[in-house]
Motif scaffolding. Structure first.
Motif, mmCIF file in Angstrom:
data_model
loop_
_atom_site.group_PDB
_atom_site.id
_atom_site.type_symbol
_atom_site.label_atom_id
_atom_site.label_comp_id
_atom_site.label_asym_id
_atom_site.label_seq_id
_atom_site.Cartn_x
_atom_site.Cartn_y
_atom_site.Cartn_z
ATOM 1 N N MET A 1 25.074 39.112 47.897
ATOM 2 C CA MET A 1 26.515 39.108 48.078
ATOM 3 C C MET A 1 26.964 40.486 48.544
ATOM 4 O O MET A 1 26.550 41.498 47.977
ATOM 5 C CB MET A 1 27.187 38.765 46.754
ATOM 6 C CG MET A 1 28.685 38.819 46.820
ATOM 7 S SD MET A 1 29.455 38.354 45.262
ATOM 8 C CE MET A 1 29.976 39.942 44.698
ATOM 9 N N ILE A 2 27.779 40.518 49.533
ATOM 10 C CA ILE A 2 28.334 41.772 50.031
ATOM 11 C C ILE A 2 29.729 41.930 49.465
ATOM 12 O O ILE A 2 30.572 41.033 49.582
ATOM 13 C CB ILE A 2 28.362 41.795 51.565
ATOM 14 C CG1 ILE A 2 26.924 41.731 52.101
ATOM 15 C CG2 ILE A 2 29.079 43.033 52.078
ATOM 16 C CD1 ILE A 2 26.836 41.647 53.594
ATOM 17 N N ILE A 3 29.986 43.053 48.852
ATOM 18 C CA ILE A 3 31.312 43.333 48.309
ATOM 19 C C ILE A 3 32.113 44.024 49.405
ATOM 20 O O ILE A 3 31.664 45.021 49.974
ATOM 21 C CB ILE A 3 31.213 44.223 47.056
ATOM 22 C CG1 ILE A 3 30.423 43.493 45.969
ATOM 23 C CG2 ILE A 3 32.588 44.631 46.560
ATOM 24 C CD1 ILE A 3 30.124 44.318 44.758
ATOM 25 N N PRO A 4 33.292 43.510 49.720
ATOM 26 C CA PRO A 4 34.072 44.104 50.808
ATOM 27 C C PRO A 4 34.584 45.490 50.424
ATOM 28 O O PRO A 4 34.756 45.806 49.245
ATOM 29 C CB PRO A 4 35.231 43.109 50.985
ATOM 30 C CG PRO A 4 35.362 42.446 49.641
ATOM 31 C CD PRO A 4 33.967 42.401 49.069
ATOM 32 N N ASP A 5 34.815 46.316 51.443
ATOM 33 C CA ASP A 5 35.436 47.613 51.195
ATOM 34 C C ASP A 5 36.824 47.390 50.602
ATOM 35 O O ASP A 5 37.460 46.365 50.836
ATOM 36 C CB ASP A 5 35.576 48.396 52.497
ATOM 37 C CG ASP A 5 34.230 48.907 53.014
ATOM 38 O OD1 ASP A 5 33.232 48.828 52.271
ATOM 39 O OD2 ASP A 5 34.194 49.387 54.161
ATOM 40 N N GLY A 6 37.278 48.357 49.850
ATOM 41 C CA GLY A 6 38.603 48.275 49.250
ATOM 42 C C GLY A 6 38.524 47.756 47.827
ATOM 43 O O GLY A 6 37.460 47.728 47.208
ATOM 44 N N TYR A 7 39.638 47.354 47.296
ATOM 45 C CA TYR A 7 39.740 46.891 45.916
ATOM 46 C C TYR A 7 39.344 45.425 45.798
ATOM 47 O O TYR A 7 39.661 44.618 46.673
ATOM 48 C CB TYR A 7 41.163 47.075 45.396
ATOM 49 C CG TYR A 7 41.598 48.520 45.327
ATOM 50 C CD1 TYR A 7 41.125 49.354 44.324
ATOM 51 C CD2 TYR A 7 42.485 49.039 46.261
ATOM 52 C CE1 TYR A 7 41.520 50.681 44.258
ATOM 53 C CE2 TYR A 7 42.889 50.366 46.204
ATOM 54 C CZ TYR A 7 42.399 51.184 45.195
ATOM 55 O OH TYR A 7 42.786 52.487 45.134
ATOM 56 N N SER A 8 38.683 45.086 44.704
ATOM 57 C CA SER A 8 38.350 43.696 44.385
ATOM 58 C C SER A 8 38.874 43.405 42.994
ATOM 59 O O SER A 8 38.621 44.175 42.061
ATOM 60 C CB SER A 8 36.829 43.467 44.415
ATOM 61 O OG SER A 8 36.314 43.712 45.695
ATOM 62 N N ASP A 9 39.585 42.314 42.833
ATOM 63 C CA ASP A 9 40.136 41.967 41.527
ATOM 64 C C ASP A 9 39.022 41.534 40.576
ATOM 65 O O ASP A 9 38.083 40.830 40.962
ATOM 66 C CB ASP A 9 41.154 40.831 41.645
ATOM 67 C CG ASP A 9 42.476 41.302 42.218
ATOM 68 O OD1 ASP A 9 42.771 42.508 42.112
ATOM 69 O OD2 ASP A 9 43.202 40.469 42.780
ATOM 70 N N ILE A 10 39.157 41.954 39.331
ATOM 71 C CA ILE A 10 38.277 41.537 38.245
ATOM 72 C C ILE A 10 39.152 40.711 37.307
ATOM 73 O O ILE A 10 40.213 41.168 36.875
ATOM 74 C CB ILE A 10 37.686 42.739 37.487
ATOM 75 C CG1 ILE A 10 36.944 43.684 38.447
ATOM 76 C CG2 ILE A 10 36.794 42.294 36.347
ATOM 77 C CD1 ILE A 10 35.757 43.073 39.136
ATOM 78 N N PRO A 11 38.760 39.495 36.961
ATOM 79 C CA PRO A 11 39.611 38.668 36.098
ATOM 80 C C PRO A 11 39.866 39.310 34.735
ATOM 81 O O PRO A 11 39.029 40.060 34.217
ATOM 82 C CB PRO A 11 38.788 37.385 35.939
ATOM 83 C CG PRO A 11 37.811 37.379 37.062
ATOM 84 C CD PRO A 11 37.533 38.822 37.369
ATOM 85 N N ALA A 12 41.008 39.006 34.173
ATOM 86 C CA ALA A 12 41.323 39.465 32.818
ATOM 87 C C ALA A 12 40.218 38.981 31.882
ATOM 88 O O ALA A 12 39.645 37.901 32.066
ATOM 89 C CB ALA A 12 42.672 38.929 32.380
ATOM 90 N N GLY A 13 39.905 39.798 30.887
ATOM 91 C CA GLY A 13 38.860 39.454 29.936
ATOM 92 C C GLY A 13 37.474 39.871 30.383
ATOM 93 O O GLY A 13 36.508 39.727 29.640
ATOM 94 N N LYS A 14 37.370 40.393 31.593
ATOM 95 C CA LYS A 14 36.088 40.861 32.124
ATOM 96 C C LYS A 14 36.085 42.388 32.191
ATOM 97 O O LYS A 14 37.141 43.031 32.198
ATOM 98 C CB LYS A 14 35.849 40.309 33.535
ATOM 99 C CG LYS A 14 35.747 38.809 33.615
ATOM 100 C CD LYS A 14 34.378 38.339 33.186
ATOM 101 C CE LYS A 14 34.170 36.863 33.499
ATOM 102 N NZ LYS A 14 32.831 36.411 33.116
ATOM 103 N N ILE A 15 34.899 42.943 32.248
ATOM 104 C CA ILE A 15 34.724 44.361 32.517
ATOM 105 C C ILE A 15 33.810 44.493 33.728
ATOM 106 O O ILE A 15 33.004 43.599 34.005
ATOM 107 C CB ILE A 15 34.127 45.116 31.307
ATOM 108 C CG1 ILE A 15 32.854 44.424 30.804
ATOM 109 C CG2 ILE A 15 35.167 45.253 30.192
ATOM 110 C CD1 ILE A 15 32.119 45.167 29.703
#
Length: 197
Positions: A1-15
């Motif tokens: 999986m390639i993570i795009p540049d910039g910000y990526s949301d992390i769901p609440a309850g996750k770290i």
């Protein structure tokens, strides 16, 4: 999986943490032990309650949670496996540091867990423990010793490993359920990582 540049949301309850993998492929120059009354003892077939207690005291502040989520049979299978060695840093008769080495892969040693309790950070105890870890690892038939750490760990962890002779070679993102929300870790642990419910 390639993570795009910039910000990526992390769901609440996750770290989410950035994990840095470091390695050495030859024994490093020997570093002197700092002054201190520490010793190292090998713990053969560690008792589960002992291991859980020391693992928590050393790692809870840094969100070491994966072992705490294991049941007794799962934990025993890991820490009692052939090729796994567990050591304790002893101070004044108390176990205050944890070292777990994994020799199961031919030619390699992984420092799976490495750390000291909070009161020993900055005292030289971790340097003493690392000196012993590297002596043990390189006394075997290995060509590589490696470790990984993450952004939940002590802010000086990567620099400490680099001073010890490790070189960074890989970076990953780890996402997991926040262990403070399901009771695996204390809700007051790791204040440097905010809880987002």
């Amino acid at each position: 999986m390639i993570i795009p540049d910039g910000y990526s949301d992390i769901p609440a309850g996750k770290i989410a943490a950035v994990v840095t993998h470091l390695e050495m492929t030859a024994p490093p120059a020997r570093r002197d032990d700092p002054p201190g009354a520490w010793s190292l003892r090998k713990v053969d077939a560690p008792a589960l309650h002992w291991y859980r207690d020391l693992h928590r005291r050393v790692g809870e502040e840094w969100l070491w949670f994966s072992r705490a989520r294991l049941n007794d049979a799962e934990l025993a299978a890991i820490i009692h496996a052939a090729g796994i060695e567990v050591y304790a840093l002893v101070v004044d008769g108390r176990d205050e540091g944890l070292l777990k080495l994994d020799f199961r892969e031919a030619g390699q040693c992984e420092l799976v867990y490495f750390g000291v309790t909070g009161s020993l950070i900055g005292t030289g105890a971790a340097r003493f423990l690392m000196n012993r870890a590297l002596e043990i690892a390189w006394s075997r038939d290995v060509r590589r010793v490696w470790v990984h750490t993450c952004t939940f760990d002590h802010p000086s962890a990567v620099a400490f490993y680099q001073r010890s002779g490790f070189r960074a070679f890989r970076r990953q993102i780890e996402v997991a359920d926040d262990p403070r929300l399901d009771g695996t870790a204390s809700p007051t642990a790791a204040r440097h990582v905010p809880i987002i419910e």
